[in-house]
Scaffold this active site. Structure first.
Site, PDB file in Angstrom:
ATOM      1  N   THR A 106       0.837  -1.202   0.000  1.00 32.57           N
ATOM      2  CA  THR A 106       0.000   0.000   0.000  1.00 32.57           C
ATOM      3  C   THR A 106       0.868   1.248   0.000  1.00 32.57           C
ATOM      4  OG1 THR A 106      -1.546  -1.301   1.314  1.00 32.57           O
ATOM      5  CG2 THR A 106      -1.994   1.049   1.122  1.00 32.57           C
TER       6      THR A 106
ATOM      7  N   LYS B  83       5.692  12.002  20.969  1.00 32.70           N
ATOM      8  CA  LYS B  83       5.824  13.039  22.004  1.00 32.70           C
ATOM      9  C   LYS B  83       4.470  13.499  22.514  1.00 32.70           C
ATOM     10  CE  LYS B  83       9.843  14.905  19.532  1.00 32.70           C
ATOM     11  NZ  LYS B  83      10.340  16.085  18.806  1.00 32.70           N
TER      12      LYS B  83
ATOM     13  N   HIS C 261     -10.087  -0.781   4.667  1.00 33.56           N
ATOM     14  CA  HIS C 261      -8.962  -0.578   3.756  1.00 33.56           C
ATOM     15  C   HIS C 261      -9.600  -0.304   2.382  1.00 33.56           C
ATOM     16  CE1 HIS C 261      -5.112  -0.741   1.968  1.00 33.56           C
ATOM     17  NE2 HIS C 261      -4.626  -1.857   2.504  1.00 33.56           N
TER      18      HIS C 261
HETATM   19  N1   CP Z   1      -2.505  -5.438   1.188  1.00 36.51           N
HETATM   20  C1   CP Z   1      -1.807  -4.632   2.015  1.00 36.51           C
HETATM   21  O1   CP Z   1      -2.354  -3.746   2.678  1.00 36.51           O
HETATM   22  O2   CP Z   1      -0.469  -4.900   2.060  1.00 36.51           O
HETATM   23  P1   CP Z   1       0.602  -4.057   2.900  1.00 36.51           P
HETATM   24  O3   CP Z   1       0.324  -4.308   4.358  1.00 36.51           O
HETATM   25  O4   CP Z   1       1.951  -4.565   2.456  1.00 36.51           O
HETATM   26  O5   CP Z   1       0.392  -2.604   2.561  1.00 36.51           O
END
Ligand code: CP
Length: 337
Positions: free
Chosen positions: A58, A86, A135
């Protein structure tokens, strides 16, 4: 949805025409992602790429997508190198960093954190994942891949039957993908996981309310015989209280070539958001599948660059100027061979 200046923090923001618009722009990015053409349309623009959880795909594909449009990338990776350690709030960080950037991508381990950050940002914020919540760009690239794979088989997304396998409780990619599939017709989803790692009830309910046929099982081989896609996921060890608790589930739903040959249709597409856990006690997608032409996992990662280029171009409102700022590549291009 008006993409110009928009934050992208949840799949709930999208209607079907929005998704189709992203896919249409992603198709147009192909010559640039394949290094046949170069565009400088975002020359001078800066992406603030802020990843407070580990990431390979990502983080780098957001950065590569921005570079491919001619923009520059500034990265912050990990809490230890930021003033968050911090005690600075996410909102103060957003106010500061949005003065340095034209767009920000962010991954953070806390659910809702990216939306919180976006609320104080002066520039668009694209989520790279917020804890076990969502996501959204992964779901878009997954569905873009599904669309392409099914098109190769003379099919469309409508009518899809997909098995989602593994850690559906903490796996944010299946949360976003499940929500995204609500926009399509005649979808069937088989959820295969241990009961303790089942897809959150609110997402299951929302899927059912939209007309998706949802079935739930904790058995792999009985449920993959008539699906178009098997979408496997990793046990999200980092979300468990201890490694020992994650170990209880590791390796429960392994898919290898022998199981695929015995139980799947010969053209079933194999997907995984990656990373796949290749340790011998996990191995949810065995490397003996790597020569299976239906293994789409690396087509997913390539498609991620196209989808993220499309989102940048749409959010920064340059879609119609990409080609005007383009020229042919001047270097040897191994991808064309
Ligand atoms: N699919 C995915 O989010 O992979 P990464 O964690 O490598 O970003």
């Amino acid at each position: 949805m008006d993409f110009t200046g928009a934050h992208i923090v949840s799949i709930d923001q999208f209607e079907r025409p929005d998704v189709e618009a992203v896919f249409s722009v992603a198709d147009r990015m192909q010559p640039y992602a394949l290094r046949q053409r170069v565009t400088r349309v975002l020359e001078g623009a800066i992406l603030g790429n802020m990843f407070f959880e580990p990431s390979t795909r990502t983080r780098v594909s957001f950065g590569s997508a921005f570079n491919l449009l001619g923009g520059e990338v500034r990265e912050t990776a990990g809490f230890e190198s930021s003033a968050l350690v911090k005690g600075e709030s996410l909102q103060d960080t957003a106010r500061v960093l949005s003065g340095f950037s034209d767009v920000i991508c962010m991954r953070h381990p806390v659910e809702g954190s990216v939306a919180d950050f976006a609320s104080a940002s002066r520039v668009p914020v694209l989520s790279g994942g917020d804890g076990a919540n969502e996501h959204p760009t992964q779901a878009l690239l997954d569905l873009y891949t599904i669309r392409k794979e099914l098109a190769d088989r003379g099919r469309s997304i409508d009518g899809l039957k997909i098995a989602m396998i593994g850690d559906l409780r903490f796996g944010r990619t299946v949360h976003s993908l499940g929500k995204l599939l609500r926009l399509y017709r005649d979808i069937e989803v088989v959820l295969i996981s241990p009961e303790e790692l089942s897809l959150p009830e609110d997402i299951v309910e929302a899927m059912r309310l939209s007309g998706i046929g949802v079935s739930i099982s904790d058995h792999l081989t009985e449920n993959i015989a008539d699906v178009d896609i098997v979408y496997s996921t990793r046990i999200q060890e980092e979300r468990f209280p201890s490694k020992q608790q994650a170990d209880l589930y590791r390796g429960k739903f392994r898919l290898n070539q022998a199981i695929y040959t015995e139980y799947c249709q010969p053209n079933t597409v194999i997907m995984h958001p990656l990373p796949r856990d290749s340790r011998s006690d996990a191995n949810e997608l065995d490397s003996d599948l790597d020569n299976n032409p239906n293994l789409a996992i690396f087509r997913q990662t390539d498609n991620g660059v196209l989808v993220r280029m499309a989102l940048f171009a749409m959010v920064l409102d340059v879609v119609d100027r990409v080609d005007a700022h383009a020229y042919d590549v001047r270097w040897y291009n191994a991808r064309q061979t």
